[in-house]
Design an enzyme around this catalytic site. Sequence first.
Site, PDB file in Angstrom:
ATOM      1  CB  ILE A 141      -0.960  -0.013   1.215  1.00 13.22           C
ATOM      2  CG1 ILE A 141      -1.990   1.104   1.105  1.00 13.22           C
ATOM      3  CG2 ILE A 141      -0.181   0.080   2.512  1.00 13.22           C
ATOM      4  CD1 ILE A 141      -3.099   0.992   2.137  1.00 13.22           C
ATOM      5  N   GLY A 197       0.065  -5.578   0.597  1.00 21.60           N
ATOM      6  CA  GLY A 197      -1.005  -5.789  -0.379  1.00 21.60           C
ATOM      7  C   GLY A 197      -0.622  -6.727  -1.496  1.00 21.60           C
ATOM      8  CG  ASP A 200      -3.904  -8.465   0.969  1.00 20.23           C
ATOM      9  OD1 ASP A 200      -4.417  -9.226   1.800  1.00 20.23           O
ATOM     10  OD2 ASP A 200      -3.267  -7.443   1.285  1.00 20.23           O
ATOM     11  CD  GLU A 220      -1.003  -6.288   5.351  1.00 22.08           C
ATOM     12  OE1 GLU A 220      -1.409  -6.139   4.181  1.00 22.08           O
ATOM     13  OE2 GLU A 220      -0.195  -7.184   5.676  1.00 22.08           O
ATOM     14  CG  ASP A 228      -8.034  -4.406   5.903  1.00 18.98           C
ATOM     15  OD1 ASP A 228      -7.258  -4.453   4.932  1.00 18.98           O
ATOM     16  OD2 ASP A 228      -8.417  -3.343   6.418  1.00 18.98           O
TER      17      ASP A 228
END
Length: 351
Positions: A141, A197, A200, A220, A228
């Site tokens: 991110i 990210g 993810d 994170e 999340d």
Amino acid sequence: MAAFVPASLASSCQVAPATLVMAAAAAVAASRRLRDLLTQRLTAPTHLGLNLSLRPMGSSAQDESSRAAPSEAPHHNYESLRVTAAQRHILHVQLNRPEKRNAMNKAFWREMVECFNKIAQDADCRAVVISGEGKMFTAGIDLMDMASDILQPQGDDVARTSWHLRNLISRYQETFSVIEKCPKPVIAAIHGGCIGGGMDLITACDIRYCAQDAFFQVKEVDVGLAADVGTLQRLPRVIGNQSLVNELAFTARKMMADEALGSGLVSRVFPDKEVMLEAAFALAAEISSKSPVAVQGTKINLLYSRDHSVAESLNYMASWNMSMLQTEDIVKSVQAAVEKKDQKSITFSKL
């Protein structure tokens, strides 16, 4: 299909010889009918909708088509991504902010959804390769760009602020869920860092290759939050080792390429980015040479099976194939096998 039944077995089962003969005769008749039906389908030009004297594109012609230089894919113009038609039926999606180590800014979260919704509807596309431009796959991110959304959320009170944050998180989750929902197989080709990210993203892909310099971090906790948007939900299913998942998620330590291979996070490791991308595109070409009905149906049913019981999944599969088994792709595949042709010479219709 008729089968030989030993006398001892017939006796132990107390089955009358006449019954066995009748059953065998019925099986032979059914087998003949199936053979006749298949023969009829394979030899009927009008049923195939083809003139069988016209040969499909040979593998050499396909290979030459595949070697064409990558070109910008139409209708894919983005700030954070670059999408090219890498080879026939294959799209290459690149995270394209190399000066920012491909950090995920506001545009990225929006554009990934747009990109993969378009790919899902692209009848020409049969496989996708995702990679990162520059020195690494992604740094995760972009905190500088996203800080206002995360640290100063809208809302007049706790309830309204929480409601806004929930909607925001749900939109971010869709950024990677859209990869999973896309029926085209997606291959992640990872080099350098795959951080935050990035985890993810790759856990939503179908296949993961990496270069020897790759490393992986569930980052994170180091910035004060729990992941999340998909890692905590998908990573345990990907590697099947809850202890290792917990260790990675609680500590944010780096997992290097060899450990990623051993854990099952990636299926192959390559010496460098160039060799890895060549292998990823070769795999995508192999996949795209198959029936798109078969491949996309396989992806959809594999994902359904992951999230449902065996009984539910078998029922779903039966409902799926009661229509998909009627595809002409089966006839073309069997015809190629009977004629001893390379399966890659078959030209399948768009889907």
